[in-house]
Write a protein that holds these residues in place. Structure first.
Motif, short mmCIF file in Angstrom:
data_model
loop_
_atom_site.label_atom_id
_atom_site.label_comp_id
_atom_site.label_asym_id
_atom_site.label_seq_id
_atom_site.Cartn_x
_atom_site.Cartn_y
_atom_site.Cartn_z
N GLN A 5 64.89 69.91 25.33
CA GLN A 5 65.48 68.58 25.51
C GLN A 5 64.49 67.61 26.14
O GLN A 5 64.56 66.40 25.89
CB GLN A 5 66.76 68.67 26.35
CG GLN A 5 67.88 69.46 25.71
CD GLN A 5 68.26 68.94 24.34
OE1 GLN A 5 68.16 67.75 24.06
NE2 GLN A 5 68.68 69.82 23.44
N ILE A 6 63.56 68.12 26.95
CA ILE A 6 62.50 67.25 27.49
C ILE A 6 61.64 66.70 26.35
O ILE A 6 61.33 65.49 26.30
CB ILE A 6 61.61 68.04 28.48
CG1 ILE A 6 62.37 68.32 29.78
CG2 ILE A 6 60.33 67.26 28.79
CD1 ILE A 6 62.62 67.12 30.65
N GLY A 9 63.66 64.18 24.50
CA GLY A 9 63.79 62.95 25.28
C GLY A 9 62.54 62.11 25.27
O GLY A 9 62.60 60.87 25.19
N LEU A 10 61.38 62.77 25.35
CA LEU A 10 60.11 62.04 25.30
C LEU A 10 59.89 61.40 23.93
O LEU A 10 59.35 60.29 23.83
CB LEU A 10 58.94 62.97 25.63
CG LEU A 10 58.86 63.44 27.09
CD1 LEU A 10 57.74 64.46 27.27
CD2 LEU A 10 58.65 62.27 28.04
N LEU A 243 61.00 55.67 28.75
CA LEU A 243 60.93 57.13 28.91
C LEU A 243 62.09 57.66 29.74
O LEU A 243 62.69 58.70 29.41
CB LEU A 243 59.60 57.52 29.57
CG LEU A 243 58.32 57.26 28.78
CD1 LEU A 243 57.12 57.84 29.51
CD2 LEU A 243 58.41 57.85 27.38
N LEU A 247 64.94 60.25 28.36
CA LEU A 247 65.17 61.55 29.02
C LEU A 247 66.60 61.65 29.55
O LEU A 247 67.25 62.70 29.42
CB LEU A 247 64.17 61.73 30.15
CG LEU A 247 62.72 62.01 29.73
CD1 LEU A 247 61.78 61.92 30.92
CD2 LEU A 247 62.61 63.38 29.05
N THR A 250 69.04 62.24 26.61
CA THR A 250 68.91 63.56 26.00
C THR A 250 69.38 64.66 26.93
O THR A 250 70.12 65.57 26.51
CB THR A 250 67.45 63.81 25.59
OG1 THR A 250 67.00 62.74 24.76
CG2 THR A 250 67.31 65.11 24.84
N LEU A 251 68.98 64.60 28.20
CA LEU A 251 69.38 65.65 29.15
C LEU A 251 70.87 65.58 29.46
O LEU A 251 71.53 66.60 29.61
CB LEU A 251 68.56 65.53 30.44
CG LEU A 251 67.06 65.80 30.31
CD1 LEU A 251 66.35 65.55 31.63
CD2 LEU A 251 66.82 67.24 29.85
#
Length: 290
Positions: A5-6, A9-10, A243, A247, A250-251
């Motif tokens: 997920q990181i 997210g990026l 960013l 993130l 997404t997280l």
């Protein structure tokens, strides 16, 4: 799952940054809330898609999306914003909203209301790093975003144009007294920022394999939330905010299963920033240095 997920997210944040940094650049100079920036994003997506379908070259598609975005941006700046520059900013905002709707409807009339797709084999592969899976489309988006953002950094921080851009954004009248051609700076800034929006449209179309006339609806308001979080007109504030929003979205959805619509999280973040640090997240960094 967390590392996956990181990466996701990026990737999302990199796309947001291409849109928001150009928007912040334009706002920093003219103090205009450029809603039509999302329309430029849509034009870039269509230009890139059809260039790829005709030439079968993704490199040419990138150049076409950026060129189309730059041309549309310059036309908007010259024929819409400049005649309204001496009036209230509300007038420019209303014109920008109307222009955004007109661009989207024009795309619908020209290309139809249905979703257009890239060929199924375009960036369909995957790479495995441990338990993390990175798709070719993700890698392409990340690489393109990194290259574009590095170019923004070089232009704004290491060139005479970057110095002139900062001067014009602080005070146009004083900048002109020391010999800076403000009209030329504004022209280049619009072309550059709009080219980034066009590139973002192509990257999103490739990432989700869909291009459609109303794809600018969400970026139109989410990019505004991002530049507020980053500090209105602060280019690098918009980058870090992009960013962070990517993130957080997404997280929150992929890891913590927060039962909220994805697109609402940027506005919740914006409200919190406005409550506790109205100047944006760059004010937090500056405060910590002091």
């Amino acid at each position: 799952m967390f590392l996956q997920q990181i990466v996701n997210g990026l990737t999302t944040g990199g796309i947001y940054a291409l849109i928001a940094m150009g928007l912040a650049m334009i706002y920093g100079i003219l103090r205009i809330i450029h809603v039509a920036h999302a329309g430029v994003y849509v034009v870039g997506a269509y230009a890139g898609l059809y260039t790829y379908l005709v030439t079968d070259s993704f490199v040419l598609a990138i150049f076409a999306s950026m060129a189309a975005g730059a041309v549309i941006g310059v036309i908007i700046q010259k024929y819409v914003y400049f005649p309204l520059i001496k009036h209230s900013p509300i007038i420019s905002l209303i014109a920008s909203i109307g222009l955004f709707i007109s661009i989207e409807e024009s795309m619908r009339l020209i290309f139809g209301p249905y979703i257009k797709s890239f060929p199924g084999n375009l960036f369909g592969g995957e790479y495995h790093i441990g338990n993390v899976v990175i798709g070719q489309s993700q890698l392409m988006v990340l690489a393109s975003s990194i290259i574009a953002i590095t170019l923004i950094w070089y232009v704004t921080e290491k060139t005479r144009f970057g110095l002139a851009l900062k001067a014009v954004s602080q005070d146009i009248d004083i900048a002109e007294t020391v010999g800076i051609n403000s009209k030329k700076v504004i022209f280049i800034a619009f072309a550059f920022g709009s080219a980034l929006a066009g590139l973002a449209g192509l990257l999103v179309g490739t990432y989700f394999n869909s291009v459609f006339s109303s794809m600018g609806d969400v970026p139109a308001y989410k990019s505004l939330a991002i530049i507020v979080v980053g500090g209105m007109g602060n280019i690098w504030g918009a980058f870090w905010a992009s960013l962070m929003v990517g993130l957080i979205e997404t997280l929150s959805i992929g890891v913590f299963n927060i039962p909220l619509p994805r697109n609402s999280l940027a506005f919740i973040f914006m409200i919190l920033i406005l409550l506790f640090k109205p100047e944006g997240i760059m004010g937090l960094f500056e405060g910590s240095k002091k």
